[in-house]
Design a protein around this motif. Structure first.
Motif, mmCIF file in Angstrom:
data_model
loop_
_atom_site.group_PDB
_atom_site.id
_atom_site.type_symbol
_atom_site.label_atom_id
_atom_site.label_comp_id
_atom_site.label_asym_id
_atom_site.label_seq_id
_atom_site.Cartn_x
_atom_site.Cartn_y
_atom_site.Cartn_z
ATOM 1 N N SER A 107 28.617 46.589 69.392
ATOM 2 C CA SER A 107 28.608 48.099 68.579
ATOM 3 C C SER A 107 28.609 47.089 67.321
ATOM 4 N N VAL A 108 27.306 48.304 66.399
ATOM 5 C CA VAL A 108 26.747 47.668 64.920
ATOM 6 C C VAL A 108 27.602 48.080 64.143
ATOM 7 N N PHE A 109 28.638 47.949 62.980
ATOM 8 C CA PHE A 109 29.117 49.100 61.638
ATOM 9 C C PHE A 109 28.217 48.610 60.742
ATOM 10 N N VAL A 110 28.170 49.288 59.664
ATOM 11 C CA VAL A 110 27.734 49.280 58.433
ATOM 12 C C VAL A 110 28.425 50.121 57.507
ATOM 13 N N ALA A 111 29.052 49.673 56.499
ATOM 14 C CA ALA A 111 29.933 50.551 55.164
ATOM 15 C C ALA A 111 28.639 49.420 53.975
ATOM 16 N N ARG A 112 28.835 50.065 53.072
ATOM 17 C CA ARG A 112 28.021 50.029 51.821
ATOM 18 C C ARG A 112 28.960 50.781 50.267
ATOM 19 N N ASP A 113 29.526 50.366 49.292
ATOM 20 C CA ASP A 113 29.696 50.734 48.591
ATOM 21 C C ASP A 113 28.736 51.020 47.212
ATOM 22 N N ASP A 114 28.280 50.865 45.742
ATOM 23 C CA ASP A 114 27.509 51.281 45.521
ATOM 24 C C ASP A 114 26.927 49.594 44.759
ATOM 25 N N ARG A 115 27.479 48.460 45.236
ATOM 26 C CA ARG A 115 26.805 47.584 45.132
ATOM 27 C C ARG A 115 26.073 46.480 46.129
ATOM 28 N N HIS A 116 27.274 47.012 47.549
ATOM 29 C CA HIS A 116 26.613 46.390 48.426
ATOM 30 C C HIS A 116 27.000 46.571 49.869
ATOM 31 N N LEU A 117 26.126 46.048 51.092
ATOM 32 C CA LEU A 117 26.156 47.040 52.290
ATOM 33 C C LEU A 117 27.387 45.768 52.917
ATOM 34 N N VAL A 118 28.702 46.343 54.157
ATOM 35 C CA VAL A 118 28.837 45.265 54.740
ATOM 36 C C VAL A 118 28.786 45.240 56.483
ATOM 37 N N GLU A 122 25.599 65.461 51.019
ATOM 38 C CA GLU A 122 26.913 64.328 50.358
ATOM 39 C C GLU A 122 26.021 62.766 50.734
ATOM 40 N N PRO A 123 26.437 61.783 49.914
ATOM 41 C CA PRO A 123 25.714 60.472 49.946
ATOM 42 C C PRO A 123 26.414 59.977 51.987
ATOM 43 N N LEU A 124 25.993 58.802 52.085
ATOM 44 C CA LEU A 124 26.327 58.549 53.661
ATOM 45 C C LEU A 124 27.114 57.579 52.896
ATOM 46 N N VAL A 125 27.915 57.142 53.780
ATOM 47 C CA VAL A 125 28.709 55.673 53.269
ATOM 48 C C VAL A 125 29.601 55.174 54.263
ATOM 49 N N GLN A 126 28.870 55.670 55.505
ATOM 50 C CA GLN A 126 29.047 54.321 56.696
ATOM 51 C C GLN A 126 28.424 54.674 58.264
ATOM 52 N N VAL A 127 27.953 53.879 58.734
ATOM 53 C CA VAL A 127 27.505 54.452 59.982
ATOM 54 C C VAL A 127 27.736 53.107 60.935
ATOM 55 N N GLU A 128 27.654 53.881 62.325
ATOM 56 C CA GLU A 128 28.001 52.896 63.909
ATOM 57 C C GLU A 128 27.539 52.945 65.149
ATOM 58 N N GLY A 129 26.511 52.176 65.469
ATOM 59 C CA GLY A 129 25.939 52.099 66.848
ATOM 60 C C GLY A 129 26.289 51.586 67.238
ATOM 61 N N ALA A 130 26.506 52.739 68.794
ATOM 62 C CA ALA A 130 27.226 52.575 70.282
ATOM 63 C C ALA A 130 26.468 52.008 70.935
ATOM 64 N N SER A 131 25.530 50.763 71.034
ATOM 65 C CA SER A 131 24.852 50.293 72.787
ATOM 66 C C SER A 131 26.363 50.157 73.847
#
Lengths: 69, 151
Positions: B83-94, B70-79
């Motif tokens: 925390s840094v959050f990254v989510a993506r769709d077909d065209r962009h990432l936020v 399955e493709p990856l859709v979002q990531v959370e990095g917690a220090s």
């Protein structure tokens, strides 16, 4: 007398259990990690010390530092 | 009419920071890390943040590299600092940063809402542009036919 001892023991046990839950929860929350989520709803949690965790955590820290300047 | 994705993106980010009190800063970018819009005043910081977020996503993609996964859709990095959050769709990432111990589900929900709003606005503008172009072609054809009939 016996009833009072039983209540005391019960209270002490509950306090101990609460303290254990509190410490475990706090340490789990404060541990550095990277959680990776997939399209099917599954998630992989990578903690520092694991090979993927040690690869991804510096990138997360770098992103955090870049955003904060 | 020409669609203006940068204006849509800025509005989507403004809405994101308005609805989510936990988010300190956010950036919208293409998958390669090119900044589309940002809440950061410094363009250099926005660029570095977007590139680091894109790099984090790309590195996280390798966690499940086997074919058919399955493709990856979002990531959370917690220090410990936040925390840094990254989510993506077909065209962009936020990507967004928060203080330590955020409400993870809520932040991801807000990021995905931002991506959906942007996609919807871009689709609406593209549809409007197509409709306008079709109307112009029809009017031009009708004018030409009228002219040929009169001559």
């Amino acid at each position: 007398m016996k009833a009072r001892s039983a209540v005391g023991l019960l209270a002490a046990g509950a306090a101990l259990a609460g303290a254990i839950v509190f410490v475990r929860t706090k340490s789990a929350v404060e541990r550095e990690h990277v959680d990776v989520y997939f399209a099917d709803g599954s998630m992989v949690s990578l903690e520092s010390g694991s090979s993927d965790g040690d690869r991804l955590l510096p990138l997360a820290r770098r992103a955090l530092a870049a955003a904060r300047g | 009419m020409v669609a203006c994705p940068r204006m849509d993106a800025a509005q989507a980010l403004a809405d994101l920071t308005e609805i989510s009190a936990q988010i300190e800063a956010a950036v919208l970018a293409d998958h390669d890390g090119s900044v589309v819009a940002s809440t950061l005043a410094d363009d250099g910081a926005a660029k570095s943040f977007a590139e680091a977020a894109a790099e984090l996503l790309a590195a996280a993609d390798d966690v499940r590299a086997e074919p058919g996964s399955e493709p990856l859709v979002q990531v959370e990095g917690a220090s410990l600092d936040g925390s840094v959050f990254v989510a993506r769709d077909d065209r962009h990432l936020v990507a967004a940063v928060t203080k330590p111990r955020p409400t993870v589900g809520l932040v991801f929900y807000d990021l995905k809402t931002c991506l959906r709003m942007l996609e919807r606005e871009e689709e609406a503008k593209a549809a409007k542009a197509t409709k306008t172009a079709t109307r112009r072609r029809t009017t031009k054809k009708e004018t030409e036919e009228a002219e040929s009939e009169s001559s």
